[in-house]
Design an enzyme around this catalytic site. Structure first.
Site, PDB file in Angstrom:
ATOM      1  N   TYR A   1      27.126  34.010  43.236  1.00 12.13           N
ATOM      2  CA  TYR A   1      28.067  34.970  43.860  1.00 12.13           C
ATOM      3  C   TYR A   1      27.673  36.479  43.322  1.00 12.13           C
ATOM      4  O   TYR A   1      27.297  36.628  41.819  1.00 12.13           O
ATOM      5  CB  TYR A   1      29.397  34.935  43.237  1.00 12.13           C
ATOM      6  CG  TYR A   1      30.164  33.460  43.393  1.00 12.13           C
ATOM      7  CD1 TYR A   1      31.300  33.548  44.178  1.00 12.13           C
ATOM      8  CD2 TYR A   1      29.782  32.587  42.559  1.00 12.13           C
ATOM      9  CE1 TYR A   1      31.973  32.313  44.193  1.00 12.13           C
ATOM     10  CE2 TYR A   1      30.594  31.095  42.780  1.00 12.13           C
ATOM     11  CZ  TYR A   1      31.430  31.189  43.493  1.00 12.13           C
ATOM     12  OH  TYR A   1      32.238  30.083  43.501  1.00 12.13           O
ATOM     13  N   ASP A  46      43.968  24.271  41.220  1.00 11.63           N
ATOM     14  CA  ASP A  46      43.649  24.399  42.633  1.00 11.63           C
ATOM     15  C   ASP A  46      44.475  23.252  43.255  1.00 11.63           C
ATOM     16  O   ASP A  46      45.151  23.368  44.317  1.00 11.63           O
ATOM     17  CB  ASP A  46      42.208  23.951  43.130  1.00 11.63           C
ATOM     18  CG  ASP A  46      41.184  25.298  42.690  1.00 11.63           C
ATOM     19  OD1 ASP A  46      41.852  26.155  42.432  1.00 11.63           O
ATOM     20  OD2 ASP A  46      40.011  25.123  42.960  1.00 11.63           O
TER      21      ASP A  46
END
Length: 204
Positions: free
Chosen positions: A137, A174
Site C-alpha cells: 500500500y 474484524d
C-alpha cells in the site's frame, strides 16, 4: 518500450482500478504499477504525497477489512499485489455520497500488476486467494491506532463477493466489527463533503 496504463472507474465514486501494460521476455517481465500521467488522466489530479507504505503477508483465506480511517484526518490508498493473488474490495461508506453503500472489486496479482486507488472515506478489504500473498500500500497518512476503524465484511446487507470456497481467517477486531447500518446509526461513518475537502488538500 512505451509504458502505458488503462484505467477503470469503479462503482464507488472517485475510486479506480489501474491496468498497466506488462512487458515479457526471456528474462522475465517488467511493468509499472503506478504511472502519474495515466493517474492524472483518469482522476483529474495527482496522487497524494506518500506518508507511509505498508506491506502485508497473508495465507489463503485471510480476510482483512473492511478498514477505514476517521475523517478527519482520513487516508487515501494506492494498493497492489506483489506476490500471490488477492480479491481487493472497495466500499463507499461516505454519508451523502452519490454511491453510498456501493462496492466494487478486482483481482490483483503480480502477473497483471493491476492496482486500486481509494480516495479518503472509502473502506477497503481484501481476500487472499493464495498462500504467501503480499499486498503493498501507498498511504496519504501515517497509522494512528485510534483513528482506524472497521466494518463487518460479512454484513449480509452489503453482499460483498467473498469467495464461497474459502474458510475466512479474520482478526478478532474484524470479526466483531459493526455492520454498515450499525456504524451509521452510531455516527461512525465519514461525511462525503468533508472527505472531498480532505482529498483536495492531499492533491495540492
Amino acid at each position: 518500450m512505451t509504458l502505458t496504463m488503462k484505467s477503470r472507474a469503479l462503482a464507488v465514486d472517485g475510486a479506480y482500478e489501474f491496468i498497466p501494460r506488462v512487458f515479457d521476455d526471456k528474462r522475465g517481465s517488467f511493468t509499472s504499477p503506478y504511472q502519474e500521467s495515466s493517474f492524472v488522466e483518469a482522476t483529474g489530479h495527482r496522487l497524494f504525497h506518500v506518508a507511509q507504505t505498508n506491506h502485508s503477508t497473508s495465507g489463503r483465506g485471510v480476510v482483512r477489512g473492511l478498514h477505514f480511517t476517521v475523517c478527519p484526518p482520513g487516508t487515501a490508498k494506492y494498493v497492489y499485489c506483489s506476490r500471490g493473488r488477492v480479491l481487493d474490495i472497495a466500499l463507499d461508506i461516505r454519508v451523502g455520497s452519490p454511491t453510498f453503500g456501493a462496492s466494487d472489486s478486482a483481482v490483483l496479482d503480480p502477473t497483471s500488476c493491476h492496482a486500486m486507488y481509494f480516495p479518503v472515506g472509502v473502506a477497503h478489504a481484501f481476500v487472499a486467494l493464495e498462500d504467501d500473498t503480499v499486498v503493498s500500500y501507498l498511504l496519504s497518512g501515517e497509522y494512528v491506532q485510534d483513528d482506524e476503524k472497521a466494518l463487518s465484511v460479512m454484513d449480509p446487507a452489503l453482499g460483498l463477493p467473498i469467495p464461497q470456497d474459502i474458510d475466512p481467517i479474520m482478526s478478532e477486531r474484524d470479526t466483531e466489527a459493526p455492520t454498515l447500518a450499525e456504524a451509521r446509526a452510531a455516527g461512525l461513518l465519514p461525511d462525503y463533503g468533508k472527505c472531498l475537502e480532505i482529498d483536495r488538500e492531499l492533491w495540492s
